[in-house]
Design a protein around this motif. Sequence first.
Motif, PDB file in Angstrom:
ATOM      1  N   CYS A 190       0.807  -1.351   0.106  1.00  0.00           N
ATOM      2  CA  CYS A 190       0.089   0.052   0.122  1.00  0.00           C
ATOM      3  C   CYS A 190       1.088   1.311   0.053  1.00  0.00           C
ATOM      4  N   GLU A 191       0.239   2.312  -0.283  1.00  0.00           N
ATOM      5  CA  GLU A 191       1.261   3.626  -0.394  1.00  0.00           C
ATOM      6  C   GLU A 191       1.786   4.078   0.888  1.00  0.00           C
ATOM      7  N   PRO A 192       1.336   4.008   1.939  1.00  0.00           N
ATOM      8  CA  PRO A 192       2.092   4.489   3.119  1.00  0.00           C
ATOM      9  C   PRO A 192       3.163   3.463   3.662  1.00  0.00           C
ATOM     10  N   TYR A 193       3.078   2.149   3.209  1.00  0.00           N
ATOM     11  CA  TYR A 193       4.242   1.152   3.366  1.00  0.00           C
ATOM     12  C   TYR A 193       5.315   1.380   2.337  1.00  0.00           C
ATOM     13  N   ALA A 194       4.897   1.541   1.235  1.00  0.00           N
ATOM     14  CA  ALA A 194       5.796   1.782   0.185  1.00  0.00           C
ATOM     15  C   ALA A 194       6.496   3.158   0.452  1.00  0.00           C
ATOM     16  N   GLU A 195       6.078   4.153   0.970  1.00  0.00           N
ATOM     17  CA  GLU A 195       6.516   5.273   1.169  1.00  0.00           C
ATOM     18  C   GLU A 195       7.726   5.192   2.317  1.00  0.00           C
ATOM     19  N   ALA A 196       7.299   4.466   3.533  1.00  0.00           N
ATOM     20  CA  ALA A 196       8.132   4.278   4.668  1.00  0.00           C
ATOM     21  C   ALA A 196       9.470   3.636   4.088  1.00  0.00           C
ATOM     22  N   LEU A 197       9.008   2.486   3.213  1.00  0.00           N
ATOM     23  CA  LEU A 197      10.232   1.790   2.795  1.00  0.00           C
ATOM     24  C   LEU A 197      11.382   2.368   2.058  1.00  0.00           C
ATOM     25  N   LEU A 198      10.736   3.497   0.986  1.00  0.00           N
ATOM     26  CA  LEU A 198      11.700   4.252   0.135  1.00  0.00           C
ATOM     27  C   LEU A 198      12.346   5.028   1.100  1.00  0.00           C
ATOM     28  N   ARG A 199      11.878   5.825   2.167  1.00  0.00           N
ATOM     29  CA  ARG A 199      12.414   6.771   2.894  1.00  0.00           C
ATOM     30  C   ARG A 199      13.591   6.113   3.667  1.00  0.00           C
ATOM     31  N   GLY A 200      13.141   5.060   4.291  1.00  0.00           N
ATOM     32  CA  GLY A 200      14.019   4.184   5.120  1.00  0.00           C
ATOM     33  C   GLY A 200      15.153   3.705   4.338  1.00  0.00           C
ATOM     34  N   HIS A 201      15.292   3.265   3.157  1.00  0.00           N
ATOM     35  CA  HIS A 201      16.081   2.823   2.246  1.00  0.00           C
ATOM     36  C   HIS A 201      17.215   3.909   2.065  1.00  0.00           C
ATOM     37  N   ASP A 202      16.680   4.823   1.598  1.00  0.00           N
ATOM     38  CA  ASP A 202      17.602   6.248   1.141  1.00  0.00           C
ATOM     39  C   ASP A 202      16.900   7.240   2.033  1.00  0.00           C
ATOM     40  N   LYS A 203      17.774   7.970   2.968  1.00  0.00           N
ATOM     41  CA  LYS A 203      17.273   9.249   3.735  1.00  0.00           C
ATOM     42  C   LYS A 203      17.230  10.312   2.921  1.00  0.00           C
ATOM     43  N   GLY A 204      18.349  10.468   1.851  1.00  0.00           N
ATOM     44  CA  GLY A 204      18.549  11.327   0.980  1.00  0.00           C
ATOM     45  C   GLY A 204      17.643  11.592  -0.205  1.00  0.00           C
ATOM     46  N   LEU A 205      16.660  10.671  -0.362  1.00  0.00           N
ATOM     47  CA  LEU A 205      15.966  10.519  -1.534  1.00  0.00           C
ATOM     48  C   LEU A 205      14.903  11.774  -1.848  1.00  0.00           C
ATOM     49  N   PRO A 206      14.973  12.707  -2.594  1.00  0.00           N
ATOM     50  CA  PRO A 206      14.077  13.895  -2.532  1.00  0.00           C
ATOM     51  C   PRO A 206      12.506  13.549  -2.457  1.00  0.00           C
ATOM     52  N   ASP A 207      11.778  14.343  -1.919  1.00  0.00           N
ATOM     53  CA  ASP A 207      10.324  14.006  -2.023  1.00  0.00           C
ATOM     54  C   ASP A 207       9.907  14.000  -3.272  1.00  0.00           C
ATOM     55  N   ILE A 208       9.947  14.462  -4.499  1.00  0.00           N
ATOM     56  CA  ILE A 208       9.612  14.356  -5.757  1.00  0.00           C
ATOM     57  C   ILE A 208       9.820  12.977  -6.141  1.00  0.00           C
ATOM     58  N   GLU A 209      11.107  12.525  -5.709  1.00  0.00           N
ATOM     59  CA  GLU A 209      11.554  11.133  -6.270  1.00  0.00           C
ATOM     60  C   GLU A 209      10.873  10.113  -5.652  1.00  0.00           C
ATOM     61  N   VAL A 210      10.454  10.343  -4.285  1.00  0.00           N
ATOM     62  CA  VAL A 210       9.869   9.364  -3.367  1.00  0.00           C
ATOM     63  C   VAL A 210       8.526   9.228  -4.068  1.00  0.00           C
ATOM     64  N   GLN A 211       7.912  10.276  -4.478  1.00  0.00           N
ATOM     65  CA  GLN A 211       6.516  10.238  -4.836  1.00  0.00           C
ATOM     66  C   GLN A 211       6.370   9.597  -6.243  1.00  0.00           C
ATOM     67  N   ARG A 212       7.511   9.744  -7.117  1.00  0.00           N
ATOM     68  CA  ARG A 212       7.475   9.024  -8.329  1.00  0.00           C
ATOM     69  C   ARG A 212       7.688   7.469  -8.347  1.00  0.00           C
ATOM     70  N   GLN A 213       8.284   7.263  -7.324  1.00  0.00           N
ATOM     71  CA  GLN A 213       8.542   5.736  -7.210  1.00  0.00           C
ATOM     72  C   GLN A 213       7.269   5.050  -6.631  1.00  0.00           C
ATOM     73  N   ILE A 214       6.668   6.009  -5.576  1.00  0.00           N
ATOM     74  CA  ILE A 214       5.327   5.197  -5.121  1.00  0.00           C
ATOM     75  C   ILE A 214       4.294   5.159  -6.046  1.00  0.00           C
TER      76      ILE A 214
END
Length: 287
Positions: free
Chosen positions: A127-151
């Motif tokens: 689900c989206e919240p779980y995916a976001e948590a994984l992406l942010r935890g995997h790479d703390k430096g990932l820009p918000d726009i890139e996080v959203q694109r990957q979600i």
Amino acid sequence: MALSTTPTVLRRYIAFELRRLRETASKSQLDAAKRLDTSKARIAHFESGRNLPKLTDVELLLPFYGADELVDGFRELIVQTRNAAAVFEWDESMTLPPGFDLYLGLEQGASRIVSYDAMTVMGILQCEPYAEALLRGHDKGLPDIEVQRQIDLRMRRQGALDRDESPVELVAVIDEAVLHRQIGGAEVLGQQLEYLLTAAERPNITIRVLPYSAGVHPALHGPFTILEFPIDRDPGVVYVEDRIGGRYRDDTEDIDEYAAVADRLLELALPEPDSASVIHKIREELS
């Protein structure tokens, strides 16, 4: 021989078959190159899927391999691959693990996927919240726009499970530890477990929990995904991924080994109703 699948799957199959037929005929890549009056590297590119052979290439190679009867079928496959529109597109500037761009095309063209999830829920079931948590935890430096694109990409991938024509059949074996690992905290994990319960109601999705009580099992080496395709003689492919990137195993002996492991995990996993009960119980405990 028209097939309902992706250009990526067709290209991979052509490459696999060309290599298999050459090896069956006890010919080397150099032998094949001499037959076409070309370089060994060009033959290697055919067999890796990097380049699609010309019609004249297969018209010369297949008889050389003793497979004259396959020429017409190969011609049709090559034409279909050239004319096929990409059914799933993404921005190639996105930050993806090495090799994952190929996986996206294979996943969308698969007829059946069997997975073992040892650490996290697989992407196509997140689900989206779980995916976001994984992406942010995997790479703390990932820009918000890139996080959203990957979600967004992860959510669009799930369309393969919902399409009206030939939806992907998914069999997911999920280690019980995954259901307790609080990715994003208790609330996010709760949403993910609810998402799994809803997904499991679809006729093409099977979710089985591998309980702690299973003890030692043949997949302690980690998660893996087996992709099967709607093409005769195609053995499929195994995909494994670590932090650095993805790796593919398409040797038939390797695929058979992983298939045997998957069968054993399904023997050890809880039946579907019991799996749903375990997920529901953990979900209730979180709330």
